[in-house]
Scaffold this motif. Structure first.
Motif, PDB file in Angstrom:
ATOM      1  N   GLY A   1      61.806  20.909 -11.530  1.00  0.00           N
ATOM      2  CA  GLY A   1      60.759  21.090 -10.485  1.00  0.00           C
ATOM      3  C   GLY A   1      59.167  20.583 -10.437  1.00  0.00           C
ATOM      4  N   ASP A   2      59.147  20.341 -11.658  1.00  0.00           N
ATOM      5  CA  ASP A   2      57.735  19.930 -12.136  1.00  0.00           C
ATOM      6  C   ASP A   2      57.793  18.456 -11.725  1.00  0.00           C
ATOM      7  OD1 ASP A   2      57.383  22.285 -13.251  1.00  0.00           O
ATOM      8  OD2 ASP A   2      57.070  21.616 -15.371  1.00  0.00           O
ATOM      9  N   SER A   3      56.412  18.083 -11.051  1.00  0.00           N
ATOM     10  CA  SER A   3      56.186  16.577 -10.689  1.00  0.00           C
ATOM     11  C   SER A   3      54.661  16.378 -10.476  1.00  0.00           C
ATOM     12  CB  SER A   3      56.972  16.327  -9.333  1.00  0.00           C
ATOM     13  OG  SER A   3      56.421  17.313  -8.380  1.00  0.00           O
ATOM     14  N   ASP A   4      54.427  15.168 -10.049  1.00  0.00           N
ATOM     15  CA  ASP A   4      53.054  14.776  -9.595  1.00  0.00           C
ATOM     16  C   ASP A   4      51.938  15.408 -10.555  1.00  0.00           C
ATOM     17  OD1 ASP A   4      54.287  13.779  -7.504  1.00  0.00           O
ATOM     18  OD2 ASP A   4      54.460  15.720  -6.762  1.00  0.00           O
ATOM     19  N   PHE A   5      51.799  15.102 -11.796  1.00  0.00           N
ATOM     20  CA  PHE A   5      50.946  15.458 -12.686  1.00  0.00           C
ATOM     21  C   PHE A   5      49.601  14.526 -12.504  1.00  0.00           C
ATOM     22  CE2 PHE A   5      54.683  16.978 -14.718  1.00  0.00           C
ATOM     23  CZ  PHE A   5      54.539  18.102 -15.259  1.00  0.00           C
ATOM     24  N   SER A   6      48.526  15.177 -12.504  1.00  0.00           N
ATOM     25  CA  SER A   6      47.247  14.511 -12.092  1.00  0.00           C
ATOM     26  C   SER A   6      46.133  15.436 -12.919  1.00  0.00           C
ATOM     27  CB  SER A   6      46.823  14.473 -10.684  1.00  0.00           C
ATOM     28  OG  SER A   6      47.973  13.845 -10.004  1.00  0.00           O
ATOM     29  N   VAL A   7      45.049  14.421 -13.338  1.00  0.00           N
ATOM     30  CA  VAL A   7      44.005  15.168 -13.912  1.00  0.00           C
ATOM     31  C   VAL A   7      42.462  14.773 -13.244  1.00  0.00           C
ATOM     32  CG1 VAL A   7      44.898  15.463 -16.252  1.00  0.00           C
ATOM     33  CG2 VAL A   7      43.528  13.360 -15.905  1.00  0.00           C
ATOM     34  N   LYS A   8      41.319  15.496 -13.029  1.00  0.00           N
ATOM     35  CA  LYS A   8      40.317  14.991 -12.564  1.00  0.00           C
ATOM     36  C   LYS A   8      39.280  15.068 -13.690  1.00  0.00           C
ATOM     37  CE  LYS A   8      38.600  16.720  -8.756  1.00  0.00           C
ATOM     38  NZ  LYS A   8      38.050  18.026  -7.875  1.00  0.00           N
TER      39      LYS A   8
ATOM     40  N   LEU B   1      42.961  11.408 -11.467  1.00  0.00           N
ATOM     41  CA  LEU B   1      43.792  10.211 -12.096  1.00  0.00           C
ATOM     42  C   LEU B   1      45.095  10.504 -12.032  1.00  0.00           C
ATOM     43  CD1 LEU B   1      41.982  10.002 -15.727  1.00  0.00           C
ATOM     44  CD2 LEU B   1      41.400   8.525 -13.398  1.00  0.00           C
ATOM     45  N   GLY B   2      46.092   9.571 -11.564  1.00  0.00           N
ATOM     46  CA  GLY B   2      47.347   9.593 -11.779  1.00  0.00           C
ATOM     47  C   GLY B   2      48.000   8.761 -12.852  1.00  0.00           C
ATOM     48  N   GLU B   3      49.237   8.731 -13.136  1.00  0.00           N
ATOM     49  CA  GLU B   3      49.874   7.920 -14.370  1.00  0.00           C
ATOM     50  C   GLU B   3      49.090   8.448 -15.598  1.00  0.00           C
ATOM     51  OE1 GLU B   3      51.066   4.034 -13.693  1.00  0.00           O
ATOM     52  OE2 GLU B   3      50.200   4.052 -11.735  1.00  0.00           O
ATOM     53  N   VAL B   4      48.935   9.757 -15.650  1.00  0.00           N
ATOM     54  CA  VAL B   4      48.076  10.385 -16.863  1.00  0.00           C
ATOM     55  C   VAL B   4      48.790  10.195 -18.111  1.00  0.00           C
ATOM     56  CG1 VAL B   4      47.280  12.358 -17.748  1.00  0.00           C
ATOM     57  CG2 VAL B   4      47.502  12.097 -15.369  1.00  0.00           C
ATOM     58  N   ASN B   5      48.079   9.833 -19.024  1.00  0.00           N
ATOM     59  CA  ASN B   5      48.369   9.669 -20.618  1.00  0.00           C
ATOM     60  C   ASN B   5      47.180  10.313 -21.447  1.00  0.00           C
ATOM     61  OD1 ASN B   5      49.992   8.375 -22.755  1.00  0.00           O
ATOM     62  ND2 ASN B   5      48.173   7.517 -23.264  1.00  0.00           N
ATOM     63  N   ILE B   6      47.682  11.229 -22.429  1.00  0.00           N
ATOM     64  CA  ILE B   6      46.759  11.934 -23.333  1.00  0.00           C
ATOM     65  C   ILE B   6      47.151  11.500 -24.800  1.00  0.00           C
ATOM     66  CG2 ILE B   6      45.830  14.068 -23.836  1.00  0.00           C
ATOM     67  CD1 ILE B   6      46.379  15.063 -21.137  1.00  0.00           C
TER      68      ILE B   6
ATOM     69  N   GLU C   1      42.265  12.875 -28.151  1.00  0.00           N
ATOM     70  CA  GLU C   1      41.100  13.629 -27.543  1.00  0.00           C
ATOM     71  C   GLU C   1      40.892  12.692 -26.301  1.00  0.00           C
ATOM     72  OE1 GLU C   1      39.679  16.706 -27.924  1.00  0.00           O
ATOM     73  OE2 GLU C   1      41.063  16.943 -29.239  1.00  0.00           O
ATOM     74  N   ARG C   2      41.922  11.780 -26.005  1.00  0.00           N
ATOM     75  CA  ARG C   2      41.589  10.658 -25.094  1.00  0.00           C
ATOM     76  C   ARG C   2      42.345  10.818 -23.823  1.00  0.00           C
ATOM     77  NH1 ARG C   2      36.805   8.190 -25.327  1.00  0.00           N
ATOM     78  NH2 ARG C   2      37.650   6.323 -24.685  1.00  0.00           N
ATOM     79  N   ILE C   3      41.801  10.599 -22.810  1.00  0.00           N
ATOM     80  CA  ILE C   3      42.506  10.822 -21.376  1.00  0.00           C
ATOM     81  C   ILE C   3      42.492   9.313 -20.907  1.00  0.00           C
ATOM     82  CG2 ILE C   3      42.797  11.645 -19.091  1.00  0.00           C
ATOM     83  CD1 ILE C   3      41.516  14.198 -20.252  1.00  0.00           C
ATOM     84  N   SER C   4      43.748   8.875 -20.160  1.00  0.00           N
ATOM     85  CA  SER C   4      43.779   7.688 -19.582  1.00  0.00           C
ATOM     86  C   SER C   4      44.426   7.936 -18.372  1.00  0.00           C
ATOM     87  CB  SER C   4      44.243   6.357 -20.327  1.00  0.00           C
ATOM     88  OG  SER C   4      45.524   6.563 -20.721  1.00  0.00           O
ATOM     89  N   GLY C   5      44.458   7.234 -17.241  1.00  0.00           N
ATOM     90  CA  GLY C   5      45.040   6.734 -16.172  1.00  0.00           C
ATOM     91  C   GLY C   5      44.786   6.196 -14.907  1.00  0.00           C
ATOM     92  N   THR C   6      45.489   6.517 -13.725  1.00  0.00           N
ATOM     93  CA  THR C   6      44.991   5.225 -12.663  1.00  0.00           C
ATOM     94  C   THR C   6      44.122   6.126 -11.634  1.00  0.00           C
ATOM     95  OG1 THR C   6      46.999   4.060 -12.869  1.00  0.00           O
ATOM     96  CG2 THR C   6      45.731   3.835 -10.927  1.00  0.00           C
ATOM     97  N   ILE C   7      42.843   5.513 -11.206  1.00  0.00           N
ATOM     98  CA  ILE C   7      41.886   5.992 -10.250  1.00  0.00           C
ATOM     99  C   ILE C   7      42.720   6.598  -8.973  1.00  0.00           C
ATOM    100  CG2 ILE C   7      39.945   5.847  -8.974  1.00  0.00           C
ATOM    101  CD1 ILE C   7      39.496   6.252 -11.951  1.00  0.00           C
ATOM    102  N   GLY C   8      42.576   7.658  -8.513  1.00  0.00           N
ATOM    103  CA  GLY C   8      43.431   8.013  -7.384  1.00  0.00           C
ATOM    104  C   GLY C   8      42.446   8.260  -6.140  1.00  0.00           C
TER     105      GLY C   8
ATOM    106  N   ASP D   1      42.327   1.391 -10.234  1.00  0.00           N
ATOM    107  CA  ASP D   1      41.726   0.866 -11.397  1.00  0.00           C
ATOM    108  C   ASP D   1      42.035   1.859 -12.743  1.00  0.00           C
ATOM    109  OD1 ASP D   1      40.505  -1.157 -10.415  1.00  0.00           O
ATOM    110  OD2 ASP D   1      38.445  -0.199 -10.464  1.00  0.00           O
ATOM    111  N   HIS D   2      42.519   1.001 -13.789  1.00  0.00           N
ATOM    112  CA  HIS D   2      42.723   1.875 -15.098  1.00  0.00           C
ATOM    113  C   HIS D   2      41.525   2.505 -15.527  1.00  0.00           C
ATOM    114  CE1 HIS D   2      44.961   3.123 -18.648  1.00  0.00           C
ATOM    115  NE2 HIS D   2      44.054   2.656 -19.257  1.00  0.00           N
ATOM    116  N   TRP D   3      41.447   3.721 -15.978  1.00  0.00           N
ATOM    117  CA  TRP D   3      40.137   4.357 -16.735  1.00  0.00           C
ATOM    118  C   TRP D   3      40.755   5.036 -17.907  1.00  0.00           C
ATOM    119  CZ3 TRP D   3      39.023   9.309 -18.069  1.00  0.00           C
ATOM    120  CH2 TRP D   3      37.534   9.460 -18.379  1.00  0.00           C
ATOM    121  N   GLU D   4      39.798   5.132 -18.863  1.00  0.00           N
ATOM    122  CA  GLU D   4      40.134   5.687 -20.148  1.00  0.00           C
ATOM    123  C   GLU D   4      38.868   6.625 -20.594  1.00  0.00           C
ATOM    124  OE1 GLU D   4      41.665   5.183 -25.055  1.00  0.00           O
ATOM    125  OE2 GLU D   4      41.850   3.449 -23.510  1.00  0.00           O
ATOM    126  N   GLY D   5      38.974   7.783 -20.922  1.00  0.00           N
ATOM    127  CA  GLY D   5      37.724   8.480 -21.357  1.00  0.00           C
ATOM    128  C   GLY D   5      38.009   9.711 -22.324  1.00  0.00           C
ATOM    129  N   ASP D   6      37.220  10.515 -22.552  1.00  0.00           N
ATOM    130  CA  ASP D   6      37.268  11.566 -23.322  1.00  0.00           C
ATOM    131  C   ASP D   6      37.686  12.976 -22.834  1.00  0.00           C
ATOM    132  OD1 ASP D   6      36.521  12.115 -26.452  1.00  0.00           O
ATOM    133  OD2 ASP D   6      36.082  14.055 -25.199  1.00  0.00           O
TER     134      ASP D   6
END
Length: 399
Positions: free
Chosen positions: A80-87, A101-106, A109-116, A128-133
């Protein structure tokens, strides 16, 4: 250190669709906050709270505090879990824009994903792909059995939106949030409802009420171990006072403070009430466990019931039933309960069942008893108050 590298790739298409719906939904809303602030905390570029707003700061702090829970579920999602995103907050010059961000990868201490979002100030674009702290995190969200988990910044914004825009958002997010209307079945069945909904304002709380409830509790059950304070309080500030089970009391007791900030209008005059709930001794009472809706739904409901008369103008009393929709559906997939009965707090000492505040308010303590469909049918078929209580078997815990 968050931990090893992991991501949720299989939900990329679904997550992107959800983020797109977020942007479209809020694109339908009008900008009412005024001029743009130097730091943007927004949905789709629309501002509802300033960067120094205490409710937004609390929301961001809460999201960061509970981020390990998001990490755990992203790594090992439950059915039942789905649609993981971070701001995240992305700086550009003097501005900081908060984007999903969608398509989240952690990884560590780094976060990356696709700008939503469609960025307003930073030189990025949707997709766009983005990566940060990890320190740039301002929120996170995912769906669990169709209910939104996290998304604390959105929860902080909703009460501040004009009613019309907020209702639009609720309709658009009905699939993702527990916004099914509560159906009220009063007792007596033909009871008059002379009240009106409370004006759409935020509450800072009623100190006399909070002190009165806490003092009343401590006189009967000892020192309060903790208080669950509400972060954002539309119409009334609803806090929860929990007493864990012990050797003398084989259940957890949870009592509200805030339902009695304003009176319920009844045909017989104004009434005030607060709510109590008894949970099994093994029910989790920590906020981390409450991130799981299986453990949180009674907490959600006691707060919804406490706020009901503010939102609708309809008073609540002994024998009244609130159902999960006109055609009741189970409150959560983990429980058969679809309704709740309000009843006298008979399992608690008689001296506890009401309190008088210094300003003269007489506050009744009402107990919640959750009902499945069969029990609800027996309760609603009863012809007297005592028959209703007997049908619900009020010599039990709330769940």
């Amino acid at each position: 250190m968050i931990g090893p590298s992991w991501s949720k790739r299989g939900l990329a298409m679904s997550g992107t669709w959800v983020l797109a719906l977020l942007i479209v939904a809020f694109g339908l809303l009008v900008v009412w906050w005024g001029h743009r602030r130097r730091q943007i905390v927004s949905e789709g570029g629309i501002n509802y709270l300033g960067p120094d707003d205490p409710d937004m700061l609390k929301a961001i702090a809460t999201a960061r505090e509970n981020f390990p829970f998001f990490v755990e579920r992203l790594r090992a999602p439950k059915p039942g879990d789905s649609d993981f995103s971070v701001k995240v907050g992305i700086k550009h010059g003097e501005n900081t824009e908060h984007l999903w961000l969608g398509e989240v990868n952690i990884e560590g201490e780094r976060i990356s994903g696709t700008i939503g979002n469609d960025p307003q100030t930073v030189p990025l674009k949707f997709g766009d792909h983005w990566e940060g702290d990890v320190s740039q995190l301002s929120d996170w969200a995912f769906l669990s059995d169709g209910l939104m988990q996290g998304n604390y910044t959105l929860r902080a914004m909703l009460p501040r939106m004009p009613r019309q825009e907020r209702e639009k958002a609720k309709l658009l997010f009905d699939w993702a949030m527990d916004t099914r209307e509560l159906a009220h079945r009063p007792w007596p069945r033909d009871a008059g409802m002379p009240g009106e909904p409370t004006p759409d304002t935020l509450s800072d709380g009623d100190k006399q009420l909070m002190d009165g409830v806490s003092d009343h509790l401590e006189r009967h059950f000892g020192k309060l171990p903790q208080v669950f304070h509400e972060i954002v309080s539309p119409q009334a500030h609803i806090d929860l006072y929990p007493y864990p089970a012990d050797a003398q009391r084989r259940f957890h007791l949870i009592v509200t403070s805030g339902m009695a900030e304003r009176p319920m209008r009844t045909p017989q005059g104004d009434r005030y009430a607060e709510l109590a709930m008894l949970l099994p001794p093994d029910w989790p009472l920590d906020t981390e466990a409450w991130n799981d809706e299986r453990h949180y739904w009674p907490i959600r409901w006691i707060k919804r019931v406490a706020r009901f008369h503010y939102e609708t103008g309809r008073w609540l009393g002994e024998g009244h039933v609130l159902s999960h929709g006109e055609d009741p559906a189970p409150i959560h997939s983990s429980t058969p309960y679809d309704s709740v009965l309000l009843a006298p707090a008979r399992p608690l000492p008689s001296s506890f069942r009401s309190l008088r505040l210094p300003d003269g308010r007489e506050v009744q303590i009402l107990m919640l008893y959750f009902l499945d469909a069969q029990t609800r049918a027996r309760v609603e078929a009863a012809e007297t108050s005592e028959q209703r209580l007997a049908a619900a078997n009020t010599d039990r815990l709330s769940v």
